[in-house]
Design a protein around this motif. Structure first.
Motif, PDB file in Angstrom:
ATOM      1  N   GLY A  28      -5.844  11.123 -26.225  1.00 42.65           N
ATOM      2  CA  GLY A  28      -5.411  12.485 -25.987  1.00 42.65           C
ATOM      3  C   GLY A  28      -5.026  12.809 -24.559  1.00 42.65           C
ATOM      4  O   GLY A  28      -4.643  13.941 -24.255  1.00 42.65           O
ATOM      5  N   TYR A  29      -5.111  11.839 -23.660  1.00 41.91           N
ATOM      6  CA  TYR A  29      -4.692  12.062 -22.280  1.00 41.91           C
ATOM      7  C   TYR A  29      -3.181  11.905 -22.152  1.00 41.91           C
ATOM      8  O   TYR A  29      -2.545  11.189 -22.934  1.00 41.91           O
ATOM      9  CB  TYR A  29      -5.355  11.049 -21.349  1.00 41.91           C
ATOM     10  CG  TYR A  29      -6.840  11.204 -21.175  1.00 41.91           C
ATOM     11  CD1 TYR A  29      -7.358  12.030 -20.181  1.00 41.91           C
ATOM     12  CD2 TYR A  29      -7.732  10.500 -21.984  1.00 41.91           C
ATOM     13  CE1 TYR A  29      -8.731  12.156 -20.006  1.00 41.91           C
ATOM     14  CE2 TYR A  29      -9.107  10.617 -21.808  1.00 41.91           C
ATOM     15  CZ  TYR A  29      -9.595  11.457 -20.823  1.00 41.91           C
ATOM     16  OH  TYR A  29     -10.948  11.573 -20.658  1.00 41.91           O
ATOM     17  N   GLY A  30      -2.605  12.535 -21.134  1.00 41.00           N
ATOM     18  CA  GLY A  30      -1.274  12.161 -20.704  1.00 41.00           C
ATOM     19  C   GLY A  30      -1.359  10.805 -20.026  1.00 41.00           C
ATOM     20  O   GLY A  30      -2.386  10.463 -19.437  1.00 41.00           O
ATOM     21  N   ALA A  31      -0.305  10.015 -20.094  1.00 46.58           N
ATOM     22  CA  ALA A  31      -0.337   8.684 -19.490  1.00 46.58           C
ATOM     23  C   ALA A  31       1.063   8.295 -19.054  1.00 46.58           C
ATOM     24  O   ALA A  31       2.043   8.564 -19.749  1.00 46.58           O
ATOM     25  CB  ALA A  31      -0.885   7.644 -20.470  1.00 46.58           C
ATOM     26  N   ALA A  32       1.134   7.667 -17.887  1.00 41.13           N
ATOM     27  CA  ALA A  32       2.429   7.230 -17.364  1.00 41.13           C
ATOM     28  C   ALA A  32       2.240   6.014 -16.484  1.00 41.13           C
ATOM     29  O   ALA A  32       1.188   5.825 -15.862  1.00 41.13           O
ATOM     30  CB  ALA A  32       3.089   8.348 -16.553  1.00 41.13           C
ATOM     31  N   VAL A  33       3.279   5.184 -16.437  1.00 40.29           N
ATOM     32  CA  VAL A  33       3.375   4.139 -15.432  1.00 40.29           C
ATOM     33  C   VAL A  33       4.593   4.478 -14.586  1.00 40.29           C
ATOM     34  O   VAL A  33       5.664   4.793 -15.115  1.00 40.29           O
ATOM     35  CB  VAL A  33       3.481   2.729 -16.063  1.00 40.29           C
ATOM     36  CG1 VAL A  33       4.663   2.619 -17.023  1.00 40.29           C
ATOM     37  CG2 VAL A  33       3.587   1.668 -14.973  1.00 40.29           C
ATOM     38  N   CYS A  34       4.393   4.481 -13.278  1.00 43.39           N
ATOM     39  CA  CYS A  34       5.456   4.882 -12.358  1.00 43.39           C
ATOM     40  C   CYS A  34       5.818   3.707 -11.468  1.00 43.39           C
ATOM     41  O   CYS A  34       4.977   3.188 -10.719  1.00 43.39           O
ATOM     42  CB  CYS A  34       5.003   6.072 -11.510  1.00 43.39           C
ATOM     43  SG  CYS A  34       6.265   6.611 -10.344  1.00 43.39           S
ATOM     44  N   PHE A  35       7.067   3.274 -11.537  1.00 47.60           N
ATOM     45  CA  PHE A  35       7.568   2.183 -10.704  1.00 47.60           C
ATOM     46  C   PHE A  35       8.222   2.794  -9.468  1.00 47.60           C
ATOM     47  O   PHE A  35       9.250   3.474  -9.574  1.00 47.60           O
ATOM     48  CB  PHE A  35       8.568   1.338 -11.476  1.00 47.60           C
ATOM     49  CG  PHE A  35       7.965   0.621 -12.647  1.00 47.60           C
ATOM     50  CD1 PHE A  35       7.332  -0.605 -12.470  1.00 47.60           C
ATOM     51  CD2 PHE A  35       8.006   1.171 -13.924  1.00 47.60           C
ATOM     52  CE1 PHE A  35       6.761  -1.271 -13.547  1.00 47.60           C
ATOM     53  CE2 PHE A  35       7.440   0.509 -15.003  1.00 47.60           C
ATOM     54  CZ  PHE A  35       6.811  -0.711 -14.810  1.00 47.60           C
ATOM     55  N   VAL A  36       7.604   2.593  -8.319  1.00 44.27           N
ATOM     56  CA  VAL A  36       8.157   3.080  -7.056  1.00 44.27           C
ATOM     57  C   VAL A  36       9.041   1.967  -6.492  1.00 44.27           C
ATOM     58  O   VAL A  36       8.559   0.927  -6.043  1.00 44.27           O
ATOM     59  CB  VAL A  36       7.039   3.463  -6.068  1.00 44.27           C
ATOM     60  CG1 VAL A  36       7.637   3.841  -4.713  1.00 44.27           C
ATOM     61  CG2 VAL A  36       6.224   4.615  -6.626  1.00 44.27           C
ATOM     62  N   VAL A  37      10.345   2.188  -6.545  1.00 48.08           N
ATOM     63  CA  VAL A  37      11.329   1.188  -6.136  1.00 48.08           C
ATOM     64  C   VAL A  37      11.522   1.323  -4.629  1.00 48.08           C
ATOM     65  O   VAL A  37      12.068   2.328  -4.152  1.00 48.08           O
ATOM     66  CB  VAL A  37      12.647   1.386  -6.904  1.00 48.08           C
ATOM     67  CG1 VAL A  37      13.681   0.354  -6.472  1.00 48.08           C
ATOM     68  CG2 VAL A  37      12.391   1.305  -8.409  1.00 48.08           C
ATOM     69  N   GLN A  38      11.091   0.305  -3.884  1.00 50.40           N
ATOM     70  CA  GLN A  38      10.998   0.407  -2.429  1.00 50.40           C
ATOM     71  C   GLN A  38      12.308   0.043  -1.730  1.00 50.40           C
ATOM     72  O   GLN A  38      12.337  -0.680  -0.737  1.00 50.40           O
ATOM     73  CB  GLN A  38       9.835  -0.463  -1.936  1.00 50.40           C
ATOM     74  CG  GLN A  38       8.487   0.053  -2.423  1.00 50.40           C
ATOM     75  CD  GLN A  38       7.368  -0.942  -2.215  1.00 50.40           C
ATOM     76  OE1 GLN A  38       6.947  -1.606  -3.163  1.00 50.40           O
ATOM     77  NE2 GLN A  38       6.877  -1.064  -0.994  1.00 50.40           N
ATOM     78  N   LYS A  60       3.277   1.183  -9.655  1.00 45.21           N
ATOM     79  CA  LYS A  60       3.667  -0.201  -9.369  1.00 45.21           C
ATOM     80  C   LYS A  60       4.797  -0.194  -8.341  1.00 45.21           C
ATOM     81  O   LYS A  60       5.812   0.479  -8.525  1.00 45.21           O
ATOM     82  CB  LYS A  60       4.151  -0.918 -10.637  1.00 45.21           C
ATOM     83  CG  LYS A  60       3.130  -0.961 -11.777  1.00 45.21           C
ATOM     84  CD  LYS A  60       1.929  -1.794 -11.436  1.00 45.21           C
ATOM     85  CE  LYS A  60       0.971  -1.929 -12.602  1.00 45.21           C
ATOM     86  NZ  LYS A  60      -0.301  -2.608 -12.204  1.00 45.21           N
ATOM     87  N   GLY A  61       4.620  -0.930  -7.258  1.00 46.93           N
ATOM     88  CA  GLY A  61       5.677  -1.062  -6.268  1.00 46.93           C
ATOM     89  C   GLY A  61       6.661  -2.142  -6.677  1.00 46.93           C
ATOM     90  O   GLY A  61       6.279  -3.209  -7.171  1.00 46.93           O
ATOM     91  N   GLN A  70       0.818  -1.212   0.000  1.00 48.18           N
ATOM     92  CA  GLN A  70       0.000   0.000   0.000  1.00 48.18           C
ATOM     93  C   GLN A  70       0.854   1.265   0.000  1.00 48.18           C
ATOM     94  O   GLN A  70       0.361   2.355  -0.302  1.00 48.18           O
ATOM     95  CB  GLN A  70      -0.935   0.009   1.208  1.00 48.18           C
ATOM     96  CG  GLN A  70      -1.920  -1.144   1.229  1.00 48.18           C
ATOM     97  CD  GLN A  70      -2.739  -1.184   2.501  1.00 48.18           C
ATOM     98  OE1 GLN A  70      -2.604  -0.331   3.376  1.00 48.18           O
ATOM     99  NE2 GLN A  70      -3.575  -2.191   2.638  1.00 48.18           N
ATOM    100  N   ALA A  71       2.124   1.128   0.340  1.00 50.77           N
ATOM    101  CA  ALA A  71       2.982   2.299   0.496  1.00 50.77           C
ATOM    102  C   ALA A  71       3.288   3.038  -0.812  1.00 50.77           C
ATOM    103  O   ALA A  71       3.307   4.274  -0.831  1.00 50.77           O
ATOM    104  CB  ALA A  71       4.285   1.898   1.185  1.00 50.77           C
ATOM    105  N   PRO A  72       3.553   2.347  -1.947  1.00 52.94           N
ATOM    106  CA  PRO A  72       3.905   3.092  -3.167  1.00 52.94           C
ATOM    107  C   PRO A  72       2.863   4.115  -3.579  1.00 52.94           C
ATOM    108  O   PRO A  72       3.212   5.236  -3.970  1.00 52.94           O
ATOM    109  CB  PRO A  72       4.072   1.984  -4.208  1.00 52.94           C
ATOM    110  CG  PRO A  72       4.507   0.797  -3.413  1.00 52.94           C
ATOM    111  CD  PRO A  72       3.726   0.893  -2.134  1.00 52.94           C
ATOM    112  N   ASN A  73       1.585   3.769  -3.527  1.00 54.23           N
ATOM    113  CA  ASN A  73       0.566   4.737  -3.913  1.00 54.23           C
ATOM    114  C   ASN A  73       0.563   5.953  -2.989  1.00 54.23           C
ATOM    115  O   ASN A  73       0.370   7.085  -3.433  1.00 54.23           O
ATOM    116  CB  ASN A  73      -0.815   4.078  -3.913  1.00 54.23           C
ATOM    117  CG  ASN A  73      -1.077   3.291  -5.170  1.00 54.23           C
ATOM    118  OD1 ASN A  73      -0.168   2.674  -5.725  1.00 54.23           O
ATOM    119  ND2 ASN A  73      -2.314   3.286  -5.639  1.00 54.23           N
TER     120      ASN A  73
END
Length: 238
Positions: A175-185, A141-142, A84-87
């Motif tokens: 037309g949206y901005g889009a990203a996937v963010c990997f939070v490296v714990q 994504k964690g 739950q921490a990455p978000n």
């Protein structure tokens, strides 16, 4: 983010994905594991773990397992394994301008198509630096898997993760901005990359998403037994 009432313990066993048996000050405790993933390379009998003491007498499990020390050639590596921490830390980081702008709106758990994406943002004041749109989606994504100071995702096949990437591509094409963010714990990684050996379909989907204009971001975290905070971006190798 900061955890209260942290206690150290020794991991003994994991009877199922929800609980772990941990020795705390000479006593056996059954603890809730805040990560339902496999984590086999982390939860090794005898390793040192860190627990949040709930001080709640009505709970079935008094403690939550949130971090672990992984032994390696350079010594122990402290890894936060709270799913739950990455978000939470991403939301704090993005709200403070981490994406290159302070969003006018940052809303969690937004549905696009048939997928629920972690964050929807709007930025209506002009001058955005990261995206060419004034609104968009970010999936978080964690990452807890490390090999030779390389962070990899996923640690197990994830059809849900592939579906999220496909939704981001569709949003980008609309037309949206889009990203996937990997939070490296964890800290000290050389780069982050998809774990093609474990789930090649996810790696292929990630590369397709990048070619379609989805931003791929990896953020390294500083970890202590009772804190987790985003430090800096690290390279992503696709």
């Amino acid at each position: 983010m900061k955890y209260p009432n942290i206690r150290a313990g020794t991991f003994l066993a994991r009877p199922n994905r929800f609980v772990a048996q941990v020795e705390v000050e000479g006593n056996l405790q059954v603890c809730h594991v805040k990560n339902t993933g496999r984590c086999r390379e982390l939860l090794v009998p005898g390793c040192r773990v860190y627990l949040v003491d709930s001080h709640n007498p009505v709970r079935k499990t008094r403690f939550d397992l949130v971090a672990v020390e992984k032994e390696g050639p350079a010594g122990p590596l402290l890894i936060n394994m709270d799913s739950q921490a990455p978000n939470r830390v991403f939301g704090e980081w993005a709200a403070a301008g981490g994406l290159g702008f302070v969003p006018t709106l940052l809303r969690p758990e937004m549905t696009y198509g048939n997928s629920r994406i972690d964050y929807y943002w709007e930025f209506l004041n002009g001058g955005e630096k990261t995206f060419d749109s004034t609104r968009g989606f970010v999936e978080v994504k964690g990452v807890t898997l490390e090999e030779d100071r390389i962070a990899r995702f996923p640690d197990a096949p994830t059809l849900r993760g592939v579906k999220h990437l496909e939704a981001l591509v569709a949003a980008r094409q609309a037309g949206y901005g889009a990203a996937v963010c990997f939070v490296v714990q964890m800290e000290g990684m050389r780069w982050m990359e998809p774990n093609d050996a474990t789930h090649p379909a996810f790696g292929e989907a990630l590369r397709r998403a990048a070619r379609a204009g989805v931003e791929v971001i990896a953020l390294e975290c500083g970890v202590t037994p009772d804190t987790l905070r985003i430090l800096r971006p690290i390279p992503v190798k696709l």
